[in-house]
Motif scaffolding. Structure first.
Motif, mmCIF file in Angstrom:
data_model
loop_
_atom_site.group_PDB
_atom_site.id
_atom_site.type_symbol
_atom_site.label_atom_id
_atom_site.label_comp_id
_atom_site.label_asym_id
_atom_site.label_seq_id
_atom_site.Cartn_x
_atom_site.Cartn_y
_atom_site.Cartn_z
ATOM 1 N N ASP A 156 -2.450 5.867 -6.031
ATOM 2 C CA ASP A 156 -2.366 4.481 -5.562
ATOM 3 C C ASP A 156 -2.421 3.515 -6.743
ATOM 4 O O ASP A 156 -1.700 2.508 -6.783
ATOM 5 C CB ASP A 156 -3.507 4.178 -4.587
ATOM 6 N N ARG A 160 0.691 0.723 -8.143
ATOM 7 C CA ARG A 160 0.452 -0.695 -8.420
ATOM 8 C C ARG A 160 0.637 -1.011 -9.905
ATOM 9 O O ARG A 160 1.060 -2.116 -10.260
ATOM 10 C CB ARG A 160 -0.947 -1.086 -7.952
ATOM 11 N N GLU A 228 -4.651 -6.089 -1.717
ATOM 12 C CA GLU A 228 -3.682 -5.452 -0.831
ATOM 13 C C GLU A 228 -3.700 -6.044 0.579
ATOM 14 O O GLU A 228 -2.936 -5.621 1.439
ATOM 15 C CB GLU A 228 -3.943 -3.938 -0.753
ATOM 16 N N ASP A 270 3.272 -3.065 -0.999
ATOM 17 C CA ASP A 270 2.306 -2.726 -2.043
ATOM 18 C C ASP A 270 2.286 -3.857 -3.059
ATOM 19 O O ASP A 270 3.338 -4.308 -3.527
ATOM 20 C CB ASP A 270 2.695 -1.422 -2.742
#
Length: 287
Positions: A156, A160, A228, A270
């Motif tokens: 994750d 990003r 987020e 995202d």
């Protein structure tokens, strides 16, 4: 995030596919590897990289830090007896192979442009920062579920990180392709790890969601998910729109609540993470 600009930049990335069973998902990862292999092996000419602070070289070195972190993590996990069940060893092995392809490509570009590839740091995946604070993931290499949770956090983070550096790479088509494909590959890694965790009984969605509640150890992993929950997105350089207030072309059936609509908007996009935020998370795992 400038939504329309990012959509345009990602237009060449691989199309998403429907969720599948683990074996089919693993084959999707393999196809993704094949798509990125020419980049990883340097089949195209090494693009020149601007070496001013805050531009392309810095972006590539930041992405290299994240890729090194993941490579080291999977290497240790796969090298720990009994930690990785036999059924998912091919999954993690393939994911690591793809990380190493990214590393080879990034290091080659930096070196070809006259930049210095720094030495890899020492890592401490318990989160103690070399014993200077309490462990956030004390059983990361003795508990399969903790290991998979940390792997998901790192993937994750990588998504990003790539999104955060795209804007610095837009002036070079090869570098932009590298970044957009990186977003795609890391996103698939994250979704696949979430699938593996679901199969082991963890209640987690295939994508980043508010139900992640800041990750497996919020005191340590919340920075990976900070921001987020945005529902307002830039549609021009200066104009933001609350996407949760847009009337859909077709009504939902059954109808959904305002909270469900906002959740759907936040899950659809995202958000990029700044270089400073990425470095802070990497530091958590650095001895």
């Amino acid at each position: 995030m400038n939504l329309l600009s990012l959509i345009d930049q990602l237009a060449g990335a691989a199309a998403s596919e429907q969720p599948t069973a683990r074996r089919s998902a693993l084959s999707q990862l393999a196809r993704t590897a094949a798509a990125t292999l020419p980049l990883a092996l340097g089949a195209v000419a090494q693009p020149a990289v601007a070496q001013r602070a805050g531009t392309q070289l810095d972006a590539l070195l930041l992405l290299l830090q994240v890729e090194w972190l993941q490579d080291e993590f999977y290497g240790r996990a796969l090298g720990t007896p009994t930690l990785v069940p036999a059924a998912i060893q091919p999954d993690l092995t393939l994911i690591r192979e793809q990380q190493r392809q990214h590393i080879a490509r990034l290091e080659a570009i930096v070196a070809a442009s006259g930049g210095a590839v720094p030495a890899r740091p020492r890592y401490d995946f318990t989160g103690t920062r070399g014993g200077t604070q309490a462990a956030a993931f004390a059983d990361v290499f003795s508990n399969t579920d903790t290991m998979l949770a940390v792997a998901q956090v790192l993937e994750d983070l990588s998504v990003r990180a790539y999104l955060g550096q795209v804007s610095l790479l837009t002036s070079n088509d090869d570098l932009l392709t590298l970044a957009t494909r990186g977003v795609t590959v890391e996103g698939r890694h994250s979704a696949h790890l979430r699938l593996l965790r679901r199969q082991r009984g963890t209640d987690v969605k295939p994508w980043v969601s508010a139900t992640d509640n800041g990750g497996p150890v919020p005191s340590a992993t919340a920075p990976v998910y900070a921001g987020e929950d945005r529902v307002r997105q830039l549609v021009t350089a200066t104009r933001e729109v609350d996407l949760s207030t847009i009337t859909p072309l077709l009504p939902f059936s059954p109808a959904i609540t305002e909270a469900e609509r906002r959740a759907a908007v936040t899950e659809a996009i995202d958000e990029p993470l700044t270089a400073t935020a990425v470095q802070a998370v990497v530091a958590l795992f650095t001895a």
